[in-house]
Design an enzyme around this catalytic site. Structure first.
Site, PDB file in Angstrom:
ATOM      1  N   HIS A  70      38.132  52.583  37.501  1.00 53.81           N
ATOM      2  CA  HIS A  70      39.250  52.278  36.383  1.00 53.81           C
ATOM      3  C   HIS A  70      39.048  52.801  35.114  1.00 53.81           C
ATOM      4  O   HIS A  70      37.992  52.338  34.608  1.00 53.81           O
ATOM      5  CB  HIS A  70      39.811  50.746  36.433  1.00 53.81           C
ATOM      6  CG  HIS A  70      40.087  49.984  37.782  1.00 53.81           C
ATOM      7  ND1 HIS A  70      39.492  48.866  38.113  1.00 53.81           N
ATOM      8  CD2 HIS A  70      40.402  50.653  39.054  1.00 53.81           C
ATOM      9  CE1 HIS A  70      39.890  48.387  39.345  1.00 53.81           C
ATOM     10  NE2 HIS A  70      40.255  49.487  39.824  1.00 53.81           N
ATOM     11  N   TYR A 133      33.321  41.250  30.621  1.00 53.62           N
ATOM     12  CA  TYR A 133      33.557  42.333  29.605  1.00 53.62           C
ATOM     13  C   TYR A 133      34.429  41.769  28.236  1.00 53.62           C
ATOM     14  O   TYR A 133      35.405  41.180  28.548  1.00 53.62           O
ATOM     15  CB  TYR A 133      34.103  43.537  30.303  1.00 53.62           C
ATOM     16  CG  TYR A 133      35.224  43.358  31.159  1.00 53.62           C
ATOM     17  CD1 TYR A 133      36.612  43.714  30.995  1.00 53.62           C
ATOM     18  CD2 TYR A 133      35.088  42.353  32.396  1.00 53.62           C
ATOM     19  CE1 TYR A 133      37.599  43.592  31.919  1.00 53.62           C
ATOM     20  CE2 TYR A 133      36.083  42.445  33.306  1.00 53.62           C
ATOM     21  CZ  TYR A 133      37.409  42.957  32.955  1.00 53.62           C
ATOM     22  OH  TYR A 133      38.400  42.427  34.040  1.00 53.62           O
TER      23      TYR A 133
END
Length: 469
Positions: A70, A133
């Site tokens: 992604h 993240y």
């Protein structure tokens, strides 16, 4: 007891902007501790000061859980809190490194900064892995995403666990091959004040292209309270504010005062807020008029503001506002000369007609050519110079306006002795207009911009070249 590296290290990869960060992890019988993101230490080693706004955690039960590839329109800083992952990245941005691949294993002692448009993926190597993240934008279903198939033959990622045996979502299995991927375009650069001297010089410097946008006041008005929603600002990486109210004397009038403050201060504050909110680099053009001209020598960038008139006051306020943007370059210039009508062109015309002009001899400074401002802006952006304020003018002796006029006369073949010296007070003695005070000394210290590798041009050489062209 867990044993990891004890020194913070940053390593570059073959994908521009993708960096690996080896983290010190301190462990004992109780477990371990690490500084997962430490802004001051990491930015000092070259990691982007990316200013995250959201923290996400993906928990994975089983070994072999595989996610990706992604690419999102924001930066992120990936790491693991528990477990290990095999991680792979593919550059899906427009450009020469499209398709470049990098892989590594991430454990508690390793993190990776992933720039916007680089495809991200991972495969868990341990059970109960927590993948975390930080990102620079809030997730949105309307954002533009780019995807690549995990099994793409061109990227040829050597997954530790065969994809046929891995846990993968149906959506990830159906992502396109590299040949069918639409690359993510770069963020755009916006130049405000496109019809002005610096705006035109930037157009000549950068040309036209899909990532460069030039706007006049009719396109974007800095005085518009709705400026924050005037553009999809997340699509821009740089805003160059070359727009300004520059009618120095008119700024002393009731109407001009309001216009000057709207364009030079309030509008800049709006831009700075937009830049701060959207991670944009703001480039702002400053003026020698922020000083009163009483200094005995050259003005350094950090000299105290002491503007004499409304124009200078509004420009000083604009500088203060621009500096609130975390990523900013303030380029302070003096005596700007570019396209259109200006002092140098006027003197050349008078010389051609044999006119003997009166020119003030009690204001000192150095010319700054608009194309050199454009070149300096390009340089600061290209070398990623430290953010802050940079003085810019031509190199060489500080001159009076009368001195400049004599050089112009001599260069075009006229008699320089025709130029008659006069004081500023005498020059404006018979006018009925409101006149703004001028700084007597506009000389700027150029050491800071020289230290970035930019070499200012010699003033005499630049003036003759300008007249000949």
């Amino acid at each position: 007891m867990v044993e990891f590296a004890t020194e913070l290290q940053v390593s570059r990869t073959g994908i521009p902007g993708l960096v690996v960060v080896d983290l010190p992890v301190h462990g004992d019988a109780r477990g371990w501790f690490k500084e997962n993101w430490q802004r001051a230490k990491m930015t000092a080693l070259g990691v982007d000061d990316f200013r995250p706004v959201q923290n996400n955690i993906s928990f994975n039960d089983a070994v072999g859980t595989t996610r990706g590839i992604h690419a999102e329109p924001w930066d992120k800083f990936v790491s693991v809190a528990t477990g290990r992952v095999f991680a792979a990245w593919v550059d899906l941005r427009e450009g020469p490194t499209f398709g470049a691949t990098f892989t590594t294993v991430i454990d508690a002692a390793r993190a990776v900064f992933v720039p916007r448009g680089v495809g991200n993926s991972y495969q868990t190597l341990d059970p109960d892995t927590a993948y975390t993240y930080l990102v620079t934008d809030h997730w949105s279903p309307e954002a533009a995403y780019t995807f690549l198939n995990l099994a793409d033959e061109t990227a040829a990622i050597d997954w530790p666990i065969a994809l046929s045996e891995a846990e993968i979502s149906a959506k990830d299995l159906n992502h396109p091959r590299l040949a069918d991927v639409t690359p993510m375009p770069p963020r755009r650069t916006l130049v405000l004040g496109a019809n002005g001297q610096v705006g035109q010089a930037l157009h000549a410097e950068w040309g036209d292209g899909p990532t460069i946008e030039y706007a006049t006041r009719q396109d974007i008005d800095l005085a518009d309270p709705g400026l924050a929603t005037a553009r999809p600002w997340r699509e821009y990486s740089v805003i160059v504010n070359a727009a300004a109210y520059t009618a120095v004397d008119d700024a002393e009038t009731t109407e001009g005062r309001a216009l000057a403050w709207d364009a030079n201060a309030t509008g800049v504050a709006r831009l700075a807020a937009i830049a701060a909110q959207n991670g944009i680099i703001l480039v702002h053009i400053s003026s020698d008029y922020v000083f009163d001209g009483t200094a005995p020598g050259l003005y350094a960038e950090d000299a105290t503001f002491s503007p004499l008139g409304v124009y200078g006051q509004s420009k000083a306020a604009g500088d203060i506002a621009a500096a609130t943007a975390p990523r900013h370059y303030i380029v302070r210039a003096s005596w700007v000369v570019g396209s259109g009508r200006n002092f140098v062109r006027t003197m050349a015309e008078l010389a051609g007609r044999g006119v003997a002009p009166r020119v003030v001899d009690d204001q000192r400074g150095r010319l700054t050519f608009a194309h050199d401002i454009a070149a300096a802006i390009s340089h600061l952006l290209e070398v990623r110079a430290p953010f802050g304020t940079y003085n810019l003018s031509c190199e060489g002796a500080v001159m009076t306006w009368a001195d400049v006029a004599r050089v112009v006369f001599e260069t075009v073949g006229a008699d320089p002795s025709l130029v008659r010296d006069t004081s500023t007070a005498e020059y404006f003695r018979d006018t009925s207009r409101v006149i703004s005070p001028r700084p007597e000394n506009s000389g700027l210290d150029l050491r800071k911009i020289r230290a970035t590798g930019f070499t200012p041009v010699d003033g005499a050489v630049a003036l003759r070249s300008y007249l000949q062209s």
